[in-house]
Design a protein around this motif. Structure first.
Motif, PDB file in Angstrom:
ATOM      1  N   PHE A 161       1.086  -1.526   0.456  1.00 17.54           N
ATOM      2  CA  PHE A 161      -0.672  -0.032   0.050  1.00 17.54           C
ATOM      3  C   PHE A 161       0.672   1.089  -0.210  1.00 17.54           C
ATOM      4  CE2 PHE A 161      -2.378  -3.396   2.265  1.00 17.54           C
ATOM      5  CZ  PHE A 161      -3.489  -3.096   1.851  1.00 17.54           C
TER       6      PHE A 161
ATOM      7  N   ASN B  29      -2.653 -17.970   7.316  1.00 20.48           N
ATOM      8  CA  ASN B  29      -3.664 -17.853   6.480  1.00 20.48           C
ATOM      9  C   ASN B  29      -2.771 -20.058   5.932  1.00 20.48           C
ATOM     10  OD1 ASN B  29      -4.116 -18.800   3.891  1.00 20.48           O
ATOM     11  ND2 ASN B  29      -4.827 -16.811   3.752  1.00 20.48           N
TER      12      ASN B  29
ATOM     13  N   GLN C  84      -5.409  -0.188   8.414  1.00 21.16           N
ATOM     14  CA  GLN C  84      -5.520  -1.989   8.928  1.00 21.16           C
ATOM     15  C   GLN C  84      -5.975  -2.873   8.214  1.00 21.16           C
ATOM     16  OE1 GLN C  84      -3.214  -2.060  11.835  1.00 21.16           O
ATOM     17  NE2 GLN C  84      -1.970  -0.580  10.579  1.00 21.16           N
TER      18      GLN C  84
ATOM     19  N   ALA D  32      -4.865  -3.903   5.006  1.00 17.16           N
ATOM     20  CA  ALA D  32      -3.821  -4.513   5.122  1.00 17.16           C
ATOM     21  C   ALA D  32      -4.028  -6.099   5.997  1.00 17.16           C
ATOM     22  CB  ALA D  32      -2.517  -3.905   5.634  1.00 17.16           C
ATOM     23  N   ALA D  33      -4.793  -5.795   7.191  1.00 17.33           N
ATOM     24  CA  ALA D  33      -4.587  -7.388   7.133  1.00 17.33           C
ATOM     25  C   ALA D  33      -5.984  -8.332   6.516  1.00 17.33           C
ATOM     26  CB  ALA D  33      -5.668  -7.321   8.846  1.00 17.33           C
ATOM     27  N   ARG D  34      -6.634  -7.785   5.685  1.00 11.80           N
ATOM     28  CA  ARG D  34      -7.169  -9.025   4.915  1.00 11.80           C
ATOM     29  C   ARG D  34      -6.001  -9.077   3.474  1.00 11.80           C
ATOM     30  NH1 ARG D  34     -11.517  -4.841   3.068  1.00 11.80           N
ATOM     31  NH2 ARG D  34     -12.870  -6.630   1.994  1.00 11.80           N
TER      32      ARG D  34
ATOM     33  N   GLY E  38      -4.386 -11.656   3.577  1.00 14.69           N
ATOM     34  CA  GLY E  38      -4.593 -13.440   4.138  1.00 14.69           C
ATOM     35  C   GLY E  38      -5.633 -13.647   5.774  1.00 14.69           C
ATOM     36  N   LEU E  39      -5.417 -12.676   6.330  1.00 13.50           N
ATOM     37  CA  LEU E  39      -6.214 -12.747   7.183  1.00 13.50           C
ATOM     38  C   LEU E  39      -7.865 -13.286   7.305  1.00 13.50           C
ATOM     39  CD1 LEU E  39      -3.342 -12.088   8.458  1.00 13.50           C
ATOM     40  CD2 LEU E  39      -4.167 -11.263  10.161  1.00 13.50           C
ATOM     41  N   SER E  40      -8.424 -13.916   7.761  1.00 18.99           N
ATOM     42  CA  SER E  40      -9.899 -14.660   7.916  1.00 18.99           C
ATOM     43  C   SER E  40     -10.060 -13.068   9.165  1.00 18.99           C
ATOM     44  CB  SER E  40     -10.094 -15.374   8.748  1.00 18.99           C
ATOM     45  OG  SER E  40     -10.136 -15.526   9.545  1.00 18.99           O
TER      46      SER E  40
ATOM     47  N   PHE F 228      -9.562 -13.362  12.292  1.00 19.78           N
ATOM     48  CA  PHE F 228      -8.139 -13.429  12.969  1.00 19.78           C
ATOM     49  C   PHE F 228      -7.743 -11.763  13.133  1.00 19.78           C
ATOM     50  CE2 PHE F 228      -7.502 -17.621  13.046  1.00 19.78           C
ATOM     51  CZ  PHE F 228      -7.243 -17.302  13.831  1.00 19.78           C
TER      52      PHE F 228
ATOM     53  N   ARG G 133      -9.182 -10.270  15.704  1.00 20.06           N
ATOM     54  CA  ARG G 133      -8.212 -10.610  16.975  1.00 20.06           C
ATOM     55  C   ARG G 133      -6.780 -10.384  17.221  1.00 20.06           C
ATOM     56  NH1 ARG G 133      -6.606 -16.866  18.689  1.00 20.06           N
ATOM     57  NH2 ARG G 133      -4.313 -15.645  18.855  1.00 20.06           N
ATOM     58  N   ASP G 134      -6.239  -9.972  16.534  1.00 17.31           N
ATOM     59  CA  ASP G 134      -4.701 -10.148  16.258  1.00 17.31           C
ATOM     60  C   ASP G 134      -4.065  -8.453  15.457  1.00 17.31           C
ATOM     61  OD1 ASP G 134      -4.324 -12.802  16.496  1.00 17.31           O
ATOM     62  OD2 ASP G 134      -3.583 -13.944  14.160  1.00 17.31           O
ATOM     63  N   VAL G 135      -4.984  -7.908  14.814  1.00 18.57           N
ATOM     64  CA  VAL G 135      -4.280  -6.618  14.513  1.00 18.57           C
ATOM     65  C   VAL G 135      -5.688  -5.712  14.755  1.00 18.57           C
ATOM     66  CG1 VAL G 135      -4.882  -5.271  12.384  1.00 18.57           C
ATOM     67  CG2 VAL G 135      -3.981  -7.101  12.034  1.00 18.57           C
TER      68      VAL G 135
ATOM     69  N   PRO H  49      -6.166  -5.290  19.595  1.00 20.11           N
ATOM     70  CA  PRO H  49      -5.595  -5.101  20.411  1.00 20.11           C
ATOM     71  C   PRO H  49      -5.074  -3.711  20.436  1.00 20.11           C
ATOM     72  CG  PRO H  49      -4.919  -7.219  19.381  1.00 20.11           C
ATOM     73  CD  PRO H  49      -6.466  -6.883  18.576  1.00 20.11           C
ATOM     74  N   GLN H  50      -5.347  -3.071  18.821  1.00 16.38           N
ATOM     75  CA  GLN H  50      -5.074  -1.578  19.142  1.00 16.38           C
ATOM     76  C   GLN H  50      -6.136  -0.699  19.470  1.00 16.38           C
ATOM     77  OE1 GLN H  50      -3.910   0.117  15.343  1.00 16.38           O
ATOM     78  NE2 GLN H  50      -3.513  -2.177  14.557  1.00 16.38           N
TER      79      GLN H  50
END
Lengths: 250, 303
Positions: A91, A113, B201, B204-206, B209-211, B214, B217-219, B222-223
Motif C-alpha cells: 500500500f 493463512n 489496518q 492490510a490485514a485482509r 490473507g487473514l480471515s 483473525f 483478534r490479531d490486528v 489489540p489496537q
C-alpha cells in the motif's frame, strides 16, 4: 487463442465499478501473463488504485469478471483467502501493524493463512527481511523505522505469503524523496527475479526500467496499453501524450 | 559537536492568583451560610453515634460481633459491582462486535439493544425489565431449590459470592438489570474503539490473507483496546454508582439499607452523608487504579 488464454495469469474482462452513482471503472479489459511486469499510470482519480484493489477483492465490483489462474473471483470467504494467498499487496501508506514488532508483522499471515508454525514463520520472515536488506530491524516496532524502511517491511510482509503476483499501489508516493530509490531498488530486484507485478506508480524511470507493458488510465477507463518504448516515445492517444508531457516536463 | 543553546528563561507562574482567592472566598461563604442554616435556622440535632451503630451489631445471645445494615449494604453493592462488571463487559464486547459485524441481522439486534436502553430512563427500564425477568425468567432457572438441596458449606460459599441465599433470586434480578443496562454503554465504547482503527489496518490485514476473525483478534482489537480502556474504566465506576438504582426493586444494597437506617433513626443527614462517603471510598480507589493502568498502558506498546 485458447492456448494463449491458458497462459494468462490474470484476466480482467469488462470490469465495471460504481461508488454510488459515480462510475469509477468502466469496461476494463486487461491480461497479464505469468512473470509479466505491468506499470499502470494516469492522472489521480483515474481508477488505477480501484482497479488493482478489485484484483484481490478489497473492492467489490458490479460488472465484468476477473480470472486468476483461470479461476473466476467470487465473493466467498474461503475463495477470497485463497486468492489473497496468491496475490500480495503493498500500500501507499505501508499499513504496517503498529502494535507488534516488524518480525511479528511478517509472521502473522503465514501463521494464520499458510498454517506455518511460529519457528517456520520466523525463519521465512527473516529470509525476506534479509532480501529487503533490513534484518537488523526485526525486533523493532514499525514506528521506530523510517518511511522507506517501513515500506520495505511491507514488501517483505507480502512476500512472506509466497505470492504468485504482487500488486503495488503507489508504493513510493508517501515517501520522502531520499527514501524512494531504496524501495525502487527492491522492486527492480523483485521484477528481475521473475515476479508477476502490477505497479501503480508515477515513477516513470522505474517504469522504463522494468515494465513489459504500460497501461494508461483516465476517467475510469484504460486508454492505452503499449510496450514502454512505444508508450514513452510515441503515445497513441492525446490523453496519454498530455499526461506524459505533464509528468515528464520537470 | 552541536552547540547546546539553553532555552530563554521563562517567568515563573505565580502559584495563587487573585481569581483563586476570590473563588475560595465564595466557597467559604457558602459553606458558612449552609452551616448557619442547619445549626440556627433548621436547628438540626446531630447524632452521629446513633448512625454509627448501624455498622456492626452485637448478637445478644452469643456476644458475637455481626455486620449491621451499612456493612451488609456495602457487601451487597460490591457483589453487584463485581458480577455486574463481568457480565456487562461480556455483553458489551459481544454486542460491540455485533455492531461492527457484516451481518445486517446482528447489526440490527445490537443497534436496537443500544438504542432501547439509551433512550429509556434507567428507573423505568429497571421496573419494566424487573417485572419481566423476576416473573418469567428466574423461576425457570429453579434457583430456589438450591437453598434446600445444597450442603451448608456450599451455601456458605454462595452467600459470600451472591449474598443471603433467601434473597438470591432478588439479587440475580437486580444484577441482570444492572448488567444489561450498563452493557449497552460498554457496547458503544467497544464499537467506537473498533471504529477508531483506520481502514488501512483492515485492508492490510485482509490483503495479508487473514480471515475476519483473525483480523479482529490479531490486528484490530489489540489496537482498539488502547482507545477502549479509559472510557471503559470510567464506565465501571459509573456502574458501581448506578448499582444504587436496583434499590428500587428491593435489592438490599447500600442505598436500600440506608433508607432503612435513615427511616429508623430519623437521622437523615448523617445516614446519607455516611453513605455518600462509603460510595466515594469504593469508587475513588477504582479511579486511582484505572488512572494507573492508563499511565502504564497495561503493557500495550505505544505508537
Amino acid at each position: 487463442m485458447s492456448n494463449s488464454e491458458a497462459s494468462h495469469f490474470l484476466q480482467i474482462k469488462g470490469l465495471g465499478k460504481w461508488f454510488g452513482q459515480f462510475c469509477a471503472l468502466w469496461d476494463i479489459n486487461l491480461e497479464v501473463n505469468s512473470g509479466e511486469r505491468v506499470v499502470v499510470c494516469g492522472p489521480s482519480g483515474s481508477g488505477k488504485s480501484t482497479m488493482i484493489r478489485c484484483i484481490n477483492l478489497l473492492e467489490t465490483f458490479e460488472a465484468g469478471e476477473i480470472l486468476i489462474d483461470g479461476e473466476k473471483l467470487v465473493n466467498n470467504p474461503k475463495k477470497i483467502l485463497a486468492i489473497r494467498r496468491k496475490v500480495g499487496m503493498v500500500f501507499q501508506n505501508f499499513n504496517l501493524f503498529p502494535h507488534i514488532t516488524v518480525l511479528q508483522n511478517l509472521m502473522l499471515g503465514p501463521i494464520r493463512n499458510l498454517n506455518l508454525s511460529k519457528s517456520e514463520a520466523a525463519e521465512t520472515a527473516m529470509k525476506y527481511l534479509e532480501k529487503v536488506q533490513i534484518p537488523e530491524q526485526a525486533k523493532k516496532y514499525p514506528s521506530q523505522l523510517s518511511g522507506g524502511q517501513q515500506q520495505r517491511v511491507a514488501i517483505a510482509r507480502a512476500l512472506c505469503m509466497n505470492p504468485e503476483m504482487m500488486l503495488f499501489d503507489e508504493p513510493t508516493s508517501a515517501l520522502d524523496p531520499e527514501m524512494i530509490s531504496g524501495v525502487l531498488d527492491i522492486m527492480v530486484e523483485l521484477a528481475e527475479g521473475g515476479m508477476t507485478m502490477i505497479v501503480v506508480t508515477h515513477e516513470m524511470g522505474f517504469a522504463k526500467q522494468v515494465a513489459d507493458t504500460m497501461v494508461f488510465m483516465d476517467h475510469g477507463e484504460i486508454v492505452e496499453v503499449a510496450p514502454p518504448e512505444q508508450f514513452f516515445t510515441n503515445p497513441q492517444s492525446d490523453r496519454s501524450e498530455l499526461f506524459l508531457s505533464q509528468i515528464l516536463s520537470h | 559537536m552541536p552547540v547546546n543553546r539553553p532555552p530563554p528563561a521563562l517567568e515563573k507562574a505565580k502559584r495563587i492568583k487573585l481569581l483563586d482567592i476570590v473563588v475560595i472566598s465564595i466557597v467559604a461563604v457558602v459553606i458558612i451560610a449552609i452551616y448557619y442554616r442547619v445549626e440556627h435556622v433548621l436547628v438540626y440535632r446531630w447524632n452521629w453515634g446513633l448512625v454509627f451503630e448501624y455498622f456492626v451489631r452485637i448478637d445478644e445471645a452469643t456476644g458475637d460481633i455481626l455486620p449491621n445494615l451499612f456493612l451488609k449494604g456495602v457487601a451487597m453493592t460490591l457483589r453487584l459491582a463485581f458480577w455486574g462488571t463481568i457480565i456487562a463487559a461480556v455483553i458489551g464486547i459481544v454486542m460491540g462486535l455485533c455492531r461492527v459485524s457484516n451481518s445486517l441481522f446482528l447489526k440490527a439486534v445490537s443497534r436496537l439493544y443500544v438504542e432501547l436502553i439509551r433512550n429509556i430512563p434507567p428507573v423505568v427500564f429497571i421496573f419494566v425489565f424487573y417485572f419481566f425477568i423476576s416473573s418469567q425468567i428466574i423461576p425457570l432457572l429453579g434457583l430456589d431449590n438450591i437453598a434446600y438441596t445444597a450442603s451448608p458449606n456450599t451455601i456458605a460459599v454462595l452467600e459470600v459470592l451472591f449474598g443471603p441465599i433467601g434473597l438470591f433470586t432478588n439479587f440475580l434480578a437486580g444484577l441482570i438489570c444492572l448488567a444489561v443496562f450498563e452493557g449497552a454503554y460498554i457496547t458503544e465504547i467497544v464499537r467506537a474503539g473498533i471504529q477508531s482503527i483506520g481502514k488501512g489496518q483492515w485492508e492490510a490485514a485482509r490483503a495479508g490473507g487473514l480471515s475476519r476473525f483473525f483480523v479482529l483478534r490479531d490486528v484490530i482489537l489489540p489496537q482498539a483496546l488502547k482507545t477502549i480502556l479509559p472510557p471503559l474504566a470510567s464506565q465501571f465506576i459509573i456502574l458501581v454508582k448506578d448499582s444504587s438504582i436496583v434499590s428500587l426493586i428491593s435489592v438490599q444494597e447500600l442505598t436500600f439499607l440506608t433508607q432503612d437506617v435513615s427511616n429508623t433513626t430519623t437521622q437523615f443527614f448523617e445516614s446519607w452523608m455516611l453513605t455518600a462517603a462509603l460510595y466515594f471510598m469504593m469508587c475513588f480507589p477504582l479511579a486511582m487504579l484505572f488512572q494507573r493502568f492508563e499511565r502504564t498502558g497495561l503493557g500495550i506498546q505505544k505508537h
